[in-house]
Design a protein around this motif. Structure first.
Motif, PDB file in Angstrom:
ATOM      1  N   PRO A  44     111.870  -4.962-104.335  1.00 38.01           N
ATOM      2  CA  PRO A  44     112.347  -6.274-105.028  1.00 38.01           C
ATOM      3  C   PRO A  44     112.186  -7.486-104.191  1.00 38.01           C
ATOM      4  O   PRO A  44     112.196  -8.639-104.780  1.00 38.01           O
ATOM      5  CB  PRO A  44     113.724  -6.060-105.269  1.00 38.01           C
ATOM      6  N   ASP A  45     111.922  -7.339-102.883  1.00 36.80           N
ATOM      7  CA  ASP A  45     111.613  -8.487-101.991  1.00 36.80           C
ATOM      8  C   ASP A  45     110.243  -8.664-101.634  1.00 36.80           C
ATOM      9  O   ASP A  45     109.844  -9.386-100.816  1.00 36.80           O
ATOM     10  CB  ASP A  45     112.644  -8.276-100.670  1.00 36.80           C
ATOM     11  N   GLY A  46     109.354  -7.741-102.162  1.00 37.08           N
ATOM     12  CA  GLY A  46     107.993  -7.614-101.852  1.00 37.08           C
ATOM     13  C   GLY A  46     107.040  -8.625-102.680  1.00 37.08           C
ATOM     14  O   GLY A  46     107.511  -9.159-103.472  1.00 37.08           O
ATOM     15  N   GLU A  47     105.747  -8.795-101.828  1.00 42.55           N
ATOM     16  CA  GLU A  47     105.092  -9.843-102.640  1.00 42.55           C
ATOM     17  C   GLU A  47     104.443  -9.413-103.893  1.00 42.55           C
ATOM     18  O   GLU A  47     104.196 -10.423-104.915  1.00 42.55           O
ATOM     19  CB  GLU A  47     103.827 -10.080-101.710  1.00 42.55           C
ATOM     20  N   ALA A  48     104.302  -7.896-104.227  1.00 41.72           N
ATOM     21  CA  ALA A  48     103.909  -7.511-105.367  1.00 41.72           C
ATOM     22  C   ALA A  48     104.621  -8.151-106.553  1.00 41.72           C
ATOM     23  O   ALA A  48     104.188  -8.486-107.603  1.00 41.72           O
ATOM     24  CB  ALA A  48     103.662  -6.159-105.468  1.00 41.72           C
ATOM     25  N   TRP A  49     106.102  -7.770-106.292  1.00 45.49           N
ATOM     26  CA  TRP A  49     107.061  -8.407-107.473  1.00 45.49           C
ATOM     27  C   TRP A  49     107.086  -9.855-107.712  1.00 45.49           C
ATOM     28  O   TRP A  49     106.974 -10.289-108.646  1.00 45.49           O
ATOM     29  CB  TRP A  49     108.578  -7.821-107.061  1.00 45.49           C
ATOM     30  N   GLN A  50     106.786 -10.515-106.526  1.00 48.20           N
ATOM     31  CA  GLN A  50     106.845 -11.843-106.610  1.00 48.20           C
ATOM     32  C   GLN A  50     105.581 -12.298-107.475  1.00 48.20           C
ATOM     33  O   GLN A  50     105.791 -13.487-108.108  1.00 48.20           O
ATOM     34  CB  GLN A  50     106.704 -12.642-105.220  1.00 48.20           C
ATOM     35  N   ARG A  51     104.404 -11.825-107.286  1.00 49.47           N
ATOM     36  CA  ARG A  51     103.230 -12.030-107.997  1.00 49.47           C
ATOM     37  C   ARG A  51     103.839 -11.831-109.506  1.00 49.47           C
ATOM     38  O   ARG A  51     102.947 -12.780-110.299  1.00 49.47           O
ATOM     39  CB  ARG A  51     102.229 -11.350-107.644  1.00 49.47           C
ATOM     40  N   VAL A  52     104.146 -10.801-109.932  1.00 47.33           N
ATOM     41  CA  VAL A  52     104.632 -10.481-111.404  1.00 47.33           C
ATOM     42  C   VAL A  52     105.307 -11.711-112.021  1.00 47.33           C
ATOM     43  O   VAL A  52     104.674 -12.032-112.924  1.00 47.33           O
ATOM     44  CB  VAL A  52     105.191  -9.169-111.325  1.00 47.33           C
TER      45      VAL A  52
END
Length: 255
Positions: A200-208
Motif C-alpha cells: 500500500p505504500d509502494g510505487e506500484a499502488w501509487q501508479r495505479v
C-alpha cells in the motif's frame, strides 16, 4: 428504505470493503449479519464495532464455495432475525494470472466465490425478503460488488474478469426478475484499496491511483456510502455504479 431496524447481510464483512459497508449500514440503524470465511477474529472485532453503534451484530462463518454452507448462512439469518431487508454480495477472491497459466481449479474456485455464491445468495435471500410486508415504494435491496475488470478486458485477470462480468449480468437479470418486491444493483469500485499482493505504500499502488482522472486513491468508505445511497433511493434498480475516481473513463487502456 429507512434502514433503522432493518436487517442487512454483508458477505465478506470481516475486513476491507465489506467491513466498511457493514459499519455504514449499522450507522444508519440496521442490524448486521457479519458473514466471514476464515477471518474469525476480525469478524468478531467487526461485530463488536457494530454493536457499539447500538444495533445487533451476528457473525456467521460460511464457505461460500459450498452451497450447503450458504444454506446454513441463511438459516442462521432467519433463525435470529426472521427477516432480511438488504443483501450485499461483497465477498470475492482476486486472482491475477495470465490466460495461459490459469488452471481448472483456479477457474472453478473463482467462479464459485465471485459468481456462483452471489447467485445462490440471491436465490436464498429472495423468499426471505418477500416474506416481509413492506410498502410498495420501499422494496428490499440486493447490492453486488463487482469490478471494472468485469466491464473491460484487463490483462492477466482472466477468471476474475469473466466472473465479474457474469455478476454484472446477474445483477441486471435479477433486477428484472425480482422486481417490484426487490431491487438489485451493483457497484464497480476503482482504486479504493490495494490488492493483497501490492504494497500500500509502494510505487506500484501509487501508479495505479495516479493514473485515474482524479489522481488519488479512494477509500472503502466511498463504496459504503454508495451502498447506503442505494438503500435509501428506492427508484434505482439494475444499475451498475462506478465508484472509481473516473477510472472507467479510461476503459481497458489503464490495465
Amino acid at each position: 428504505m429507512d434502514l433503522d431496524g432493518k436487517v442487512a447481510l454483508v458477505t465478506g464483512a470481516a475486513h476491507r470493503v465489506g467491513k466498511a459497508i457493514a459499519l455504514a449500514l449499522a450507522g444508519e440503524g440496521a442490524h448486521i449479519v457479519v458473514h466471514y470465511g476464515g477471518s474469525v477474529d476480525a469478524a468478531h472485532a467487526t461485530a463488536d464495532e457494530i454493536e457499539a453503534l447500538g444495533v445487533e451484530a451476528l457473525p456467521v462463518q460460511a464457505d461460500l464455495s459450498q452451497p450447503e454452507t450458504i444454506n446454513q448462512l441463511f438459516e442462521a439469518v432467519e433463525a435470529r432475525f426472521g427477516r432480511l431487508d438488504v443483501l450485499v454480495n461483497s465477498a470475492s477472491n482476486f486472482m491475477k494470472q495470465p490466460l495461459d497459466v490459469v488452471g481448472l481449479d483456479d477457474w472453478q474456485i473463482t467462479m464459485a466465490i465471485n459468481l456462483q455464491a452471489p447467485f445462490l445468495c440471491t436465490q436464498r435471500a429472495a423468499p426471505l425478503m418477500r416474506a416481509v410486508e413492506r410498502p410498495a415504494d420501499q422494496p428490499a435491496l440486493i447490492v453486488n460488488i463487482t469490478d471494472l475488470a468485469g466491464l473491460y478486458p484487463w490483462r492477466s485477470f482472466v477468471q476474475h474478469g469473466v466472473s465479474k462480468a457474469g455478476l454484472v449480468h446477474l445483477t441486471k437479470v435479477s433486477a428484472r426478475e425480482l422486481a417490484p418486491a426487490i431491487r438489485v444493483n451493483a457497484i464497480a469500485p476503482g482504486p479504493v484499496l490495494p490488492p493483497a499482493y501490492m504494497d500500500p505504500d509502494g510505487e506500484a499502488w501509487q501508479r495505479v491511483y495516479a493514473a485515474v482522472p482524479l489522481q488519488r486513491a479512494g477509500k472503502p468508505e466511498h463504496v459504503a456510502q454508495t451502498v447506503v445511497f442505494l438503500a435509501q433511493n428506492d427508484f434505482i434498480t439494475g444499475a451498475v455504479i462506478p465508484v472509481d475516481g473516473g477510472e472507467s473513463l479510461l476503459g481497458a487502456a489503464n490495465h
